[in-house]
Scaffold this motif. Sequence first.
Motif, PDB file in Angstrom:
ATOM      1  N   ASN A  27       0.892  -1.351   0.195  1.00 51.03           N
ATOM      2  CA  ASN A  27      -0.163  -0.334   0.384  1.00 51.03           C
ATOM      3  C   ASN A  27       1.038   1.219  -0.197  1.00 51.03           C
ATOM      4  N   PRO A  29       2.613   4.141  -2.340  1.00 57.49           N
ATOM      5  CA  PRO A  29       2.293   4.825  -3.707  1.00 57.49           C
ATOM      6  C   PRO A  29       3.350   4.521  -4.840  1.00 57.49           C
ATOM      7  N   ASP A  78       0.683  10.004   1.568  1.00 60.38           N
ATOM      8  CA  ASP A  78       0.777   8.883   1.331  1.00 60.38           C
ATOM      9  C   ASP A  78       2.485   8.472   1.385  1.00 60.38           C
ATOM     10  N   TYR A  83       8.155   4.512  -0.462  1.00 64.94           N
ATOM     11  CA  TYR A  83       7.558   4.931  -1.614  1.00 64.94           C
ATOM     12  C   TYR A  83       7.748   3.425  -2.199  1.00 64.94           C
TER      13      TYR A  83
END
Length: 219
Positions: A27, A29, A78, A83
Motif C-alpha cells: 500500500n 504509492p 501517502d 514509496y
Amino acid sequence: MKKELIFLGPPACGKGTQTSKLAQYFNFPHVDTGSLLRAEISAQTENGKIAKSYIDKGHLVPVNLVASIIKDRLSQPDCKNGYILDGYPRSVEQADMLTKINEELDNGEKSDFRAIYFDIDTEILISRIVNRRSCPKCGEIYNLKFKPPKKDSLCDYCGTQLTQRKDDNEETAKARFDTYYSETSPLIEYYKNKNCLKTIDASGSIDEVWERLLKVVED
Ligand SMILES: [Zn+2]
C-alpha cells in the motif's frame, strides 16, 4: 521503518508488473517519473509549466526541475511509510539528488533505502520483445512464447487480429539495451558502494520473480 525503494532493470525485464504488485502489497504509492511529469504538465502547475516550456523547445527537462517535482511528490502524506519510485534515477547525478532528497525528507529519522536490480540475460529479453503482440482494440498484451492467445493470433477477449509494434524487433531492442546498460552500470556501482543494492534473478515466471522480490524487500 520507512521503506524507500527504487528499481533498476533493462526494458522488458518485468519491472513494471512487479513494482505495481509491490505497491499494492505494501500500500505504497507507485511513483512513476514519466507519468508524474505528464500529470504536472496537464495540471499546469508551476513546475509543469516550466517543464512544458523545455519540452516544447525540444529540450530535456532540467535535472533540478525533475528533482524538485519528485521531491514534492515524495513529501506527500501517502509516502510517509514508504514509496516505490520507478524510472528514476537514470544517472549518478540524479542518484546524488535523490540521496539528498531522502535525507531532507527523512529529517534525521532512519529509513530503509534499497535499490533493487532486476538481473536478466539479454537473450531472454530479446525473445520476450520479438514475441510480443498486442490487441489494437482492447490493449491486451500477449507473448507468443509465454502468454500465447488461445486462437491463432486473435485476441482472447475481443477476437481482434493481434499486431506487433514496429520497434519490437531484434535490432531496435539491442540498441535500447546498449543505451540502457551504459546508463545503468554506473548506477549499479553507485548503489553497490553505498551497500544498498539488492540484485534479483528476473528470469522465470511472474510468480517466481515475485517470490524473489519479496525476499529482498522484506529481509
Ligand atoms: Zn482485444
